[in-house]
Design a protein around this motif. Sequence first.
Motif, PDB file in Angstrom:
ATOM      1  N   ASP A   1       0.774  -1.023  -0.111  1.00  0.00           N
ATOM      2  CA  ASP A   1      -0.109  -0.037   0.183  1.00  0.00           C
ATOM      3  C   ASP A   1       0.743   1.181   0.051  1.00  0.00           C
ATOM      4  N   ALA A   2       2.032   1.217  -0.487  1.00  0.00           N
ATOM      5  CA  ALA A   2       2.815   2.388  -0.616  1.00  0.00           C
ATOM      6  C   ALA A   2       2.184   3.495  -1.505  1.00  0.00           C
ATOM      7  N   GLU A   3       2.630   4.781  -1.050  1.00  0.00           N
ATOM      8  CA  GLU A   3       1.997   5.883  -1.555  1.00  0.00           C
ATOM      9  C   GLU A   3       3.022   6.766  -2.445  1.00  0.00           C
ATOM     10  N   GLY A   4       2.704   7.634  -3.183  1.00  0.00           N
ATOM     11  CA  GLY A   4       3.885   8.529  -3.887  1.00  0.00           C
ATOM     12  C   GLY A   4       3.209   9.500  -4.648  1.00  0.00           C
ATOM     13  N   LEU A   5       4.068  10.183  -5.024  1.00  0.00           N
ATOM     14  CA  LEU A   5       3.488  11.349  -6.122  1.00  0.00           C
ATOM     15  C   LEU A   5       4.740  11.867  -6.857  1.00  0.00           C
TER      16      LEU A   5
ATOM     17  N   PHE B   1      11.458  19.333 -15.757  1.00  0.00           N
ATOM     18  CA  PHE B   1      11.803  18.981 -14.598  1.00  0.00           C
ATOM     19  C   PHE B   1      10.827  17.810 -14.119  1.00  0.00           C
ATOM     20  N   PHE B   2      11.373  16.741 -13.038  1.00  0.00           N
ATOM     21  CA  PHE B   2      10.772  15.847 -12.338  1.00  0.00           C
ATOM     22  C   PHE B   2      10.981  15.880 -11.009  1.00  0.00           C
ATOM     23  N   SER B   3      10.112  15.600 -10.175  1.00  0.00           N
ATOM     24  CA  SER B   3      10.108  15.400  -8.763  1.00  0.00           C
ATOM     25  C   SER B   3       9.581  14.191  -8.333  1.00  0.00           C
ATOM     26  N   GLY B   4      10.012  13.445  -7.464  1.00  0.00           N
ATOM     27  CA  GLY B   4       9.206  12.187  -7.061  1.00  0.00           C
ATOM     28  C   GLY B   4       9.503  11.860  -5.701  1.00  0.00           C
ATOM     29  N   GLN B   5       8.439  11.400  -4.980  1.00  0.00           N
ATOM     30  CA  GLN B   5       8.530  10.732  -3.695  1.00  0.00           C
ATOM     31  C   GLN B   5       7.767   9.589  -3.629  1.00  0.00           C
ATOM     32  N   MET B   6       7.980   8.628  -2.892  1.00  0.00           N
ATOM     33  CA  MET B   6       7.423   7.271  -2.411  1.00  0.00           C
ATOM     34  C   MET B   6       7.705   7.143  -1.167  1.00  0.00           C
TER      35      MET B   6
ATOM     36  N   TYR C   1      11.327   5.585   2.675  1.00  0.00           N
ATOM     37  CA  TYR C   1      11.252   6.816   1.723  1.00  0.00           C
ATOM     38  C   TYR C   1      12.334   6.851   0.609  1.00  0.00           C
ATOM     39  N   VAL C   2      11.683   7.168  -0.442  1.00  0.00           N
ATOM     40  CA  VAL C   2      12.320   7.384  -1.698  1.00  0.00           C
ATOM     41  C   VAL C   2      12.050   8.880  -2.176  1.00  0.00           C
ATOM     42  N   ALA C   3      13.194   9.558  -2.663  1.00  0.00           N
ATOM     43  CA  ALA C   3      12.678  11.084  -3.102  1.00  0.00           C
ATOM     44  C   ALA C   3      14.027  11.525  -3.852  1.00  0.00           C
ATOM     45  N   TYR C   4      13.587  12.125  -4.993  1.00  0.00           N
ATOM     46  CA  TYR C   4      14.736  12.909  -5.771  1.00  0.00           C
ATOM     47  C   TYR C   4      14.175  13.776  -6.648  1.00  0.00           C
ATOM     48  N   TYR C   5      15.046  14.500  -7.163  1.00  0.00           N
ATOM     49  CA  TYR C   5      14.354  15.661  -8.193  1.00  0.00           C
ATOM     50  C   TYR C   5      15.491  15.815  -9.333  1.00  0.00           C
ATOM     51  N   CYS C   6      15.066  16.071 -10.540  1.00  0.00           N
ATOM     52  CA  CYS C   6      16.116  15.854 -11.630  1.00  0.00           C
ATOM     53  C   CYS C   6      15.520  16.634 -12.928  1.00  0.00           C
ATOM     54  N   SER C   7      16.233  16.843 -13.811  1.00  0.00           N
ATOM     55  CA  SER C   7      15.950  16.979 -15.247  1.00  0.00           C
ATOM     56  C   SER C   7      15.399  15.895 -16.030  1.00  0.00           C
ATOM     57  N   TYR C   8      14.679  15.743 -16.837  1.00  0.00           N
ATOM     58  CA  TYR C   8      14.093  14.704 -17.813  1.00  0.00           C
ATOM     59  C   TYR C   8      14.071  15.088 -19.339  1.00  0.00           C
ATOM     60  N   ASP C   9      14.232  13.925 -19.997  1.00  0.00           N
ATOM     61  CA  ASP C   9      14.188  14.017 -21.496  1.00  0.00           C
ATOM     62  C   ASP C   9      13.580  12.643 -21.709  1.00  0.00           C
ATOM     63  N   VAL C  10      12.916  12.756 -22.941  1.00  0.00           N
ATOM     64  CA  VAL C  10      12.118  11.611 -23.373  1.00  0.00           C
ATOM     65  C   VAL C  10      12.623  11.129 -24.930  1.00  0.00           C
ATOM     66  N   ASP C  11      12.886   9.819 -24.848  1.00  0.00           N
ATOM     67  CA  ASP C  11      13.435   9.164 -26.072  1.00  0.00           C
ATOM     68  C   ASP C  11      12.094   8.526 -26.807  1.00  0.00           C
TER      69      ASP C  11
ATOM     70  N   VAL D   1       8.483  -2.147 -11.412  1.00  0.00           N
ATOM     71  CA  VAL D   1       7.526  -1.754 -12.397  1.00  0.00           C
ATOM     72  C   VAL D   1       6.547  -0.916 -11.205  1.00  0.00           C
ATOM     73  N   LEU D   2       6.227   0.358 -11.799  1.00  0.00           N
ATOM     74  CA  LEU D   2       5.529   1.071 -11.054  1.00  0.00           C
ATOM     75  C   LEU D   2       4.447   1.778 -11.956  1.00  0.00           C
ATOM     76  N   HIS D   3       3.322   1.774 -11.496  1.00  0.00           N
ATOM     77  CA  HIS D   3       1.979   2.344 -12.056  1.00  0.00           C
ATOM     78  C   HIS D   3       1.715   3.623 -11.481  1.00  0.00           C
ATOM     79  N   TRP D   4       1.544   4.585 -12.157  1.00  0.00           N
ATOM     80  CA  TRP D   4       1.171   5.867 -11.787  1.00  0.00           C
ATOM     81  C   TRP D   4       0.008   6.471 -12.548  1.00  0.00           C
ATOM     82  N   ARG D   5      -1.008   6.871 -11.602  1.00  0.00           N
ATOM     83  CA  ARG D   5      -2.299   7.485 -12.083  1.00  0.00           C
ATOM     84  C   ARG D   5      -2.066   8.826 -12.360  1.00  0.00           C
TER      85      ARG D   5
END
Length: 153
Positions: A31-35, A43-48, A81-91, A142-146
């Motif tokens: 039942d982990a939670e995250g955003l 930019f990307f920011s993520g926490q779980m 807890y897991v958290a990081y922020y970054c830049s991102y690019d898409v291939d 494998v992470l599912h994000w709604r």
Amino acid sequence: MPARDFVGSYRLHSFELRYDDGGVEHPLGPDAEGLIVYTREGFFSGQMMQRGRPKFAQARQSAAQKDFGSDAEIRAAFNGYVAYYCSYDVDEARRIVNHRIVSALIPNWEGQVNVRHYEFQGDVLVLRSPDVTVAGRVGRSVLHWRRCPVVYP
């Protein structure tokens, strides 16, 4: 899928570590939670986090306070807890999003690139890690994000 299609906020639906031998684990519990948030500026920011992490005997009153918590309290809080922020690019051709980590809860991640294979399933973004070896077993996260609804149109 163009980078602009990533833009938005997503709530964690599931986080699994799927092994080649068929085993499945939930590293932060079932039942982990995250955003996570992808911005149009790149930019990307993520926490779980693991739900139910034990509370500290005394709460930290300020980010300036450094001498709080027992070793066990700090370890439980950190490992859940897991958290990081970054830049991102898409291939788009390879269906990969690269997270170029600027800062992270785990300092060793800083400067690394987290490569994630992506797939959109309606309003769900699926992110898969490359193969990882954990305790001698090969698998992948494998992470599912709604996608979150827009609050301020």
